[in-house]
Motif scaffolding. Structure first.
Motif, PDB file in Angstrom:
ATOM      1  N   THR A   1      68.708  56.657  36.947  1.00  0.00           N
ATOM      2  CA  THR A   1      68.580  57.989  37.529  1.00  0.00           C
ATOM      3  C   THR A   1      69.864  58.772  37.298  1.00  0.00           C
ATOM      4  O   THR A   1      70.957  58.204  37.307  1.00  0.00           O
ATOM      5  CB  THR A   1      68.275  57.907  39.040  1.00  0.00           C
ATOM      6  OG1 THR A   1      69.342  57.235  39.687  1.00  0.00           O
ATOM      7  CG2 THR A   1      66.965  57.181  39.300  1.00  0.00           C
ATOM      8  N   GLN A   2      69.730  60.067  37.078  1.00  0.00           N
ATOM      9  CA  GLN A   2      70.910  60.865  36.753  1.00  0.00           C
ATOM     10  C   GLN A   2      71.818  61.149  37.950  1.00  0.00           C
ATOM     11  O   GLN A   2      73.028  61.087  37.792  1.00  0.00           O
ATOM     12  CB  GLN A   2      70.483  62.156  36.064  1.00  0.00           C
ATOM     13  CG  GLN A   2      70.008  61.868  34.649  1.00  0.00           C
ATOM     14  CD  GLN A   2      69.564  63.102  33.916  1.00  0.00           C
ATOM     15  OE1 GLN A   2      69.427  64.167  34.490  1.00  0.00           O
ATOM     16  NE2 GLN A   2      69.332  62.953  32.632  1.00  0.00           N
ATOM     17  N   PRO A   3      71.316  61.439  39.136  1.00  0.00           N
ATOM     18  CA  PRO A   3      72.272  61.749  40.218  1.00  0.00           C
ATOM     19  C   PRO A   3      73.195  60.587  40.602  1.00  0.00           C
ATOM     20  O   PRO A   3      74.395  60.771  40.709  1.00  0.00           O
ATOM     21  CB  PRO A   3      71.376  62.132  41.388  1.00  0.00           C
ATOM     22  CG  PRO A   3      70.110  62.588  40.757  1.00  0.00           C
ATOM     23  CD  PRO A   3      69.952  61.751  39.524  1.00  0.00           C
ATOM     24  N   HIS A   4      72.642  59.365  40.788  1.00  0.00           N
ATOM     25  CA  HIS A   4      73.458  58.250  41.275  1.00  0.00           C
ATOM     26  C   HIS A   4      73.566  57.085  40.297  1.00  0.00           C
ATOM     27  O   HIS A   4      74.253  56.106  40.573  1.00  0.00           O
ATOM     28  CB  HIS A   4      72.907  57.729  42.610  1.00  0.00           C
ATOM     29  CG  HIS A   4      73.072  58.711  43.723  1.00  0.00           C
ATOM     30  ND1 HIS A   4      72.062  59.564  44.116  1.00  0.00           N
ATOM     31  CD2 HIS A   4      74.139  59.001  44.501  1.00  0.00           C
ATOM     32  CE1 HIS A   4      72.499  60.320  45.103  1.00  0.00           C
ATOM     33  NE2 HIS A   4      73.751  60.007  45.356  1.00  0.00           N
ATOM     34  N   GLY A   5      72.871  57.134  39.172  1.00  0.00           N
ATOM     35  CA  GLY A   5      72.959  56.062  38.181  1.00  0.00           C
ATOM     36  C   GLY A   5      72.277  54.774  38.592  1.00  0.00           C
ATOM     37  O   GLY A   5      72.630  53.696  38.126  1.00  0.00           O
ATOM     38  N   GLU A   6      71.296  54.866  39.437  1.00  0.00           N
ATOM     39  CA  GLU A   6      70.584  53.679  39.905  1.00  0.00           C
ATOM     40  C   GLU A   6      69.555  53.232  38.854  1.00  0.00           C
ATOM     41  O   GLU A   6      68.827  54.049  38.310  1.00  0.00           O
ATOM     42  CB  GLU A   6      69.875  54.007  41.222  1.00  0.00           C
ATOM     43  CG  GLU A   6      69.397  52.816  41.974  1.00  0.00           C
ATOM     44  CD  GLU A   6      68.932  53.195  43.376  1.00  0.00           C
ATOM     45  OE1 GLU A   6      68.343  52.311  44.010  1.00  0.00           O
ATOM     46  OE2 GLU A   6      69.138  54.322  43.816  1.00  0.00           O
ATOM     47  N   GLU A   7      69.515  51.934  38.560  1.00  0.00           N
ATOM     48  CA  GLU A   7      68.594  51.409  37.558  1.00  0.00           C
ATOM     49  C   GLU A   7      67.245  51.082  38.179  1.00  0.00           C
ATOM     50  O   GLU A   7      67.176  50.493  39.251  1.00  0.00           O
ATOM     51  CB  GLU A   7      69.157  50.150  36.906  1.00  0.00           C
ATOM     52  CG  GLU A   7      70.312  50.415  35.982  1.00  0.00           C
ATOM     53  CD  GLU A   7      70.734  49.187  35.203  1.00  0.00           C
ATOM     54  OE1 GLU A   7      69.947  48.217  35.121  1.00  0.00           O
ATOM     55  OE2 GLU A   7      71.859  49.199  34.697  1.00  0.00           O
ATOM     56  N   VAL A   8      66.182  51.466  37.456  1.00  0.00           N
ATOM     57  CA  VAL A   8      64.810  51.196  37.894  1.00  0.00           C
ATOM     58  C   VAL A   8      64.053  50.639  36.694  1.00  0.00           C
ATOM     59  O   VAL A   8      64.117  51.189  35.602  1.00  0.00           O
ATOM     60  CB  VAL A   8      64.116  52.484  38.397  1.00  0.00           C
ATOM     61  CG1 VAL A   8      62.687  52.193  38.805  1.00  0.00           C
ATOM     62  CG2 VAL A   8      64.894  53.116  39.539  1.00  0.00           C
ATOM     63  N   GLU A   9      63.346  49.531  36.897  1.00  0.00           N
ATOM     64  CA  GLU A   9      62.528  48.948  35.839  1.00  0.00           C
ATOM     65  C   GLU A   9      61.067  49.226  36.134  1.00  0.00           C
ATOM     66  O   GLU A   9      60.614  49.097  37.268  1.00  0.00           O
ATOM     67  CB  GLU A   9      62.744  47.436  35.744  1.00  0.00           C
ATOM     68  CG  GLU A   9      61.949  46.815  34.616  1.00  0.00           C
ATOM     69  CD  GLU A   9      62.279  45.359  34.390  1.00  0.00           C
ATOM     70  OE1 GLU A   9      61.348  44.603  34.063  1.00  0.00           O
ATOM     71  OE2 GLU A   9      63.456  44.981  34.531  1.00  0.00           O
ATOM     72  N   VAL A  10      60.327  49.611  35.091  1.00  0.00           N
ATOM     73  CA  VAL A  10      58.908  49.918  35.224  1.00  0.00           C
ATOM     74  C   VAL A  10      58.146  49.022  34.261  1.00  0.00           C
ATOM     75  O   VAL A  10      58.481  48.936  33.086  1.00  0.00           O
ATOM     76  CB  VAL A  10      58.634  51.406  34.887  1.00  0.00           C
ATOM     77  CG1 VAL A  10      57.156  51.708  35.018  1.00  0.00           C
ATOM     78  CG2 VAL A  10      59.451  52.319  35.771  1.00  0.00           C
ATOM     79  N   ARG A  11      57.116  48.353  34.771  1.00  0.00           N
ATOM     80  CA  ARG A  11      56.253  47.492  33.969  1.00  0.00           C
ATOM     81  C   ARG A  11      54.867  48.113  33.998  1.00  0.00           C
ATOM     82  O   ARG A  11      54.366  48.479  35.067  1.00  0.00           O
ATOM     83  CB  ARG A  11      56.225  46.092  34.569  1.00  0.00           C
ATOM     84  CG  ARG A  11      55.373  45.106  33.820  1.00  0.00           C
ATOM     85  CD  ARG A  11      55.402  43.749  34.550  1.00  0.00           C
ATOM     86  NE  ARG A  11      54.586  42.765  33.907  1.00  0.00           N
ATOM     87  CZ  ARG A  11      53.286  42.606  34.112  1.00  0.00           C
ATOM     88  NH1 ARG A  11      52.655  43.383  34.968  1.00  0.00           N
ATOM     89  NH2 ARG A  11      52.618  41.680  33.470  1.00  0.00           N
ATOM     90  N   PHE A  12      54.243  48.255  32.823  1.00  0.00           N
ATOM     91  CA  PHE A  12      52.914  48.861  32.787  1.00  0.00           C
ATOM     92  C   PHE A  12      52.055  48.182  31.729  1.00  0.00           C
ATOM     93  O   PHE A  12      52.571  47.571  30.789  1.00  0.00           O
ATOM     94  CB  PHE A  12      52.993  50.370  32.558  1.00  0.00           C
ATOM     95  CG  PHE A  12      53.771  50.801  31.353  1.00  0.00           C
ATOM     96  CD1 PHE A  12      53.127  51.144  30.185  1.00  0.00           C
ATOM     97  CD2 PHE A  12      55.156  50.889  31.396  1.00  0.00           C
ATOM     98  CE1 PHE A  12      53.835  51.559  29.074  1.00  0.00           C
ATOM     99  CE2 PHE A  12      55.882  51.306  30.300  1.00  0.00           C
ATOM    100  CZ  PHE A  12      55.219  51.640  29.131  1.00  0.00           C
ATOM    101  N   THR A  13      50.737  48.272  31.907  1.00  0.00           N
ATOM    102  CA  THR A  13      49.791  47.599  31.024  1.00  0.00           C
ATOM    103  C   THR A  13      48.843  48.600  30.383  1.00  0.00           C
ATOM    104  O   THR A  13      48.646  49.705  30.891  1.00  0.00           O
ATOM    105  CB  THR A  13      48.964  46.555  31.786  1.00  0.00           C
ATOM    106  OG1 THR A  13      48.210  47.220  32.785  1.00  0.00           O
ATOM    107  CG2 THR A  13      49.842  45.498  32.425  1.00  0.00           C
TER     108      THR A  13
END
Length: 100
Positions: A27-39
């Motif tokens: 994320t741009q404001p705080h640099g928090e990493e998020v992983e997304v898994r999709f099928t």
């Protein structure tokens, strides 16, 4: 005589199996990493021209930063583009090694 050039895989989308994909964003404001898994079957939608896309709003768990993720595919489910609003994509080469 003629060689068909294969398009290199997208550096931001990891294919776990022929049906499963993963993306990591920051994320741009705080640099928090998020992983997304999709099928393919559950999350990817078709466009009128026969191509496919995956669109998802992202909310980071700690700071509640918001963004939107868009991954476009061709008719053979090869990634053609990745776009993010309020997000920065993390290349697969920078992901931590799961066996470490």
């Amino acid at each position: 005589m003629f060689r068909l050039r294969r398009r290199p895989p997208n550096p931001y989308v990891k294919t776990d199996s022929p049906q499963v994909f993963r993306v990591r964003v920051r994320t741009q404001p705080h640099g928090e990493e998020v992983e997304v898994r999709f099928t393919k079957g559950a999350h990817i939608a078709a466009e009128e021209d026969g191509t496919f896309f995956f669109r998802k709003p992202i909310v980071s768990p700690r700071h509640l930063d918001r963004g939107e993720l868009l991954v476009r595919f061709d008719r053979a489910y090869r990634v053609t583009a990745t776009e993010g609003e309020g997000l920065t994509f993390i290349p697969v080469s920078e992901w931590p090694d799961p066996e470490a």
